[in-house]
Design a protein around this motif. Structure first.
Motif, PDB file in Angstrom:
ATOM      1  N   MET A 191       0.830  -1.207   0.000  1.00 52.66           N
ATOM      2  CA  MET A 191       0.000   0.000   0.000  1.00 52.66           C
ATOM      3  C   MET A 191       0.866   1.259   0.000  1.00 52.66           C
ATOM      4  O   MET A 191       0.545   2.250  -0.668  1.00 52.66           O
ATOM      5  N   ARG A 192       1.971   1.179   0.792  1.00 51.71           N
ATOM      6  CA  ARG A 192       2.858   2.329   0.851  1.00 51.71           C
ATOM      7  C   ARG A 192       3.477   2.615  -0.520  1.00 51.71           C
ATOM      8  O   ARG A 192       3.590   3.761  -0.944  1.00 51.71           O
ATOM      9  N   GLN A 241       0.883   4.226  -2.736  1.00 49.17           N
ATOM     10  CA  GLN A 241       0.702   5.626  -2.368  1.00 49.17           C
ATOM     11  C   GLN A 241       1.854   6.491  -2.872  1.00 49.17           C
ATOM     12  O   GLN A 241       1.658   7.611  -3.341  1.00 49.17           O
ATOM     13  N   GLU A 242       3.073   5.935  -2.756  1.00 51.01           N
ATOM     14  CA  GLU A 242       4.232   6.700  -3.241  1.00 51.01           C
ATOM     15  C   GLU A 242       4.176   6.880  -4.759  1.00 51.01           C
ATOM     16  O   GLU A 242       4.491   7.954  -5.285  1.00 51.01           O
ATOM     17  N   THR A 285       1.461   6.886  -6.575  1.00 49.79           N
ATOM     18  CA  THR A 285       0.374   7.825  -6.853  1.00 49.79           C
ATOM     19  C   THR A 285       0.836   9.260  -6.647  1.00 49.79           C
ATOM     20  O   THR A 285       0.540  10.152  -7.445  1.00 49.79           O
ATOM     21  N   ALA A 286       1.586   9.489  -5.570  1.00 45.05           N
ATOM     22  CA  ALA A 286       2.091  10.833  -5.286  1.00 45.05           C
ATOM     23  C   ALA A 286       3.070  11.278  -6.379  1.00 45.05           C
ATOM     24  O   ALA A 286       3.045  12.432  -6.823  1.00 45.05           O
TER      25      ALA A 286
END
Length: 250
Positions: free
Chosen positions: A1-2, A5-6, A8-9
């Motif tokens: 998940m991390r 998220q990274e 996506t950012a």
């Protein structure tokens, strides 16, 4: 998940960077376009006020010499001056027409409708192509940049008709609503294969059509070209009037 998220950012940052770069490019492209139009305006003024006035003075001087020759019965000099006057008047006419085509004062003084009506009439007289013009603007003024954009695209489209289509008639039409502007230039010429033209645009060997598209995109517009062999051609610009660059000046 991390990791997701990274990623996506990172994608968001890249997207924002692309958007900022596109805005900077569009701003730079508009600045170049404005510089080009200002240079056209300067050259048109120089032609009219410089060479044009010099040729006018020369016509007047030749006319006075012609009158003197006529008064003393010098027919040989009179005939030679006839030819000189014809050449000078022709040069003066061509200079004035070139000045207007570079940057017609009608566009700045009276607006798009007057400028396009003049362009249609001038090209018809020069080439024999019958050009009809109809506008729903009813002499309404638009933003100066938009008026210049529409004039240049019409000028380029009609120039292509004259050079390549062997058309007998053409029609320029402007449709207008509070939020939308449509410019349509169509002809009854021999048409062309749009697939071949699209390939030429990608290879940069068709700068006229590509230039129309590029100029339209600077203002969020879209140029569509529809044609087929023996079926004429339609060039259509669609422009949304919803931004500070396209609203009429207050």
């Amino acid at each position: 998940m991390r990791q997701v998220q990274e990623l996506t950012a990172d994608n968001q940052r890249l997207l924002q960077s692309v958007v900022r770069s596109e805005k900077r490019f569009r701003t730079l492209a508009k600045s170049v376009w404005h510089v080009q139009e200002e240079e056209r305006r300067r050259l048109a003024r120089d032609l009219h006020d410089g060479i044009g006035q010099t040729l006018t003075a020369l016509v007047n001087q030749l006319q006075r010499i012609y009158d003197d020759a006529l008064g003393v019965g010098n027919l040989g000099l009179k005939h030679r001056l006839d030819g000189a006057l014809d050449i000078t008047r022709s040069a003066l006419h061509d200079t004035r027409e070139l000045s207007r085509l570079l940057r017609p004062t009608l566009l700045d003084d009276l607006g798009l409708d007057a400028a396009l009506a003049w362009l249609a009439r001038t090209l018809s007289e020069r080439t024999g192509l019958v050009i009809a013009f109809h506008s729903e603007l009813d002499e309404q003024r638009l933003h100066p940049d938009v008026e210049t954009l529409l004039f240049r695209i019409t000028q380029e489209a009609l120039t292509n008709v004259i050079r390549h289509s062997a058309a007998r008639t053409a029609r320029v039409q402007i449709r207008h609503t509070p939020m939308l502007l449509i410019l349509r230039v169509e002809d009854d010429g021999h048409g062309f294969d749009t697939a071949k033209v699209a390939h030429a645009e990608r290879s940069a060997s068709s700068s006229g059509l590509r230039g129309m598209r590029d100029r339209a995109e600077l203002f969020g517009g879209r140029v569509e070209i529809r044609s087929a062999p023996a079926q004429g051609t339609v060039v259509q610009l669609t422009l949304t009037l919803d931004g500070p660059d396209t609203d009429a000046p207050t």
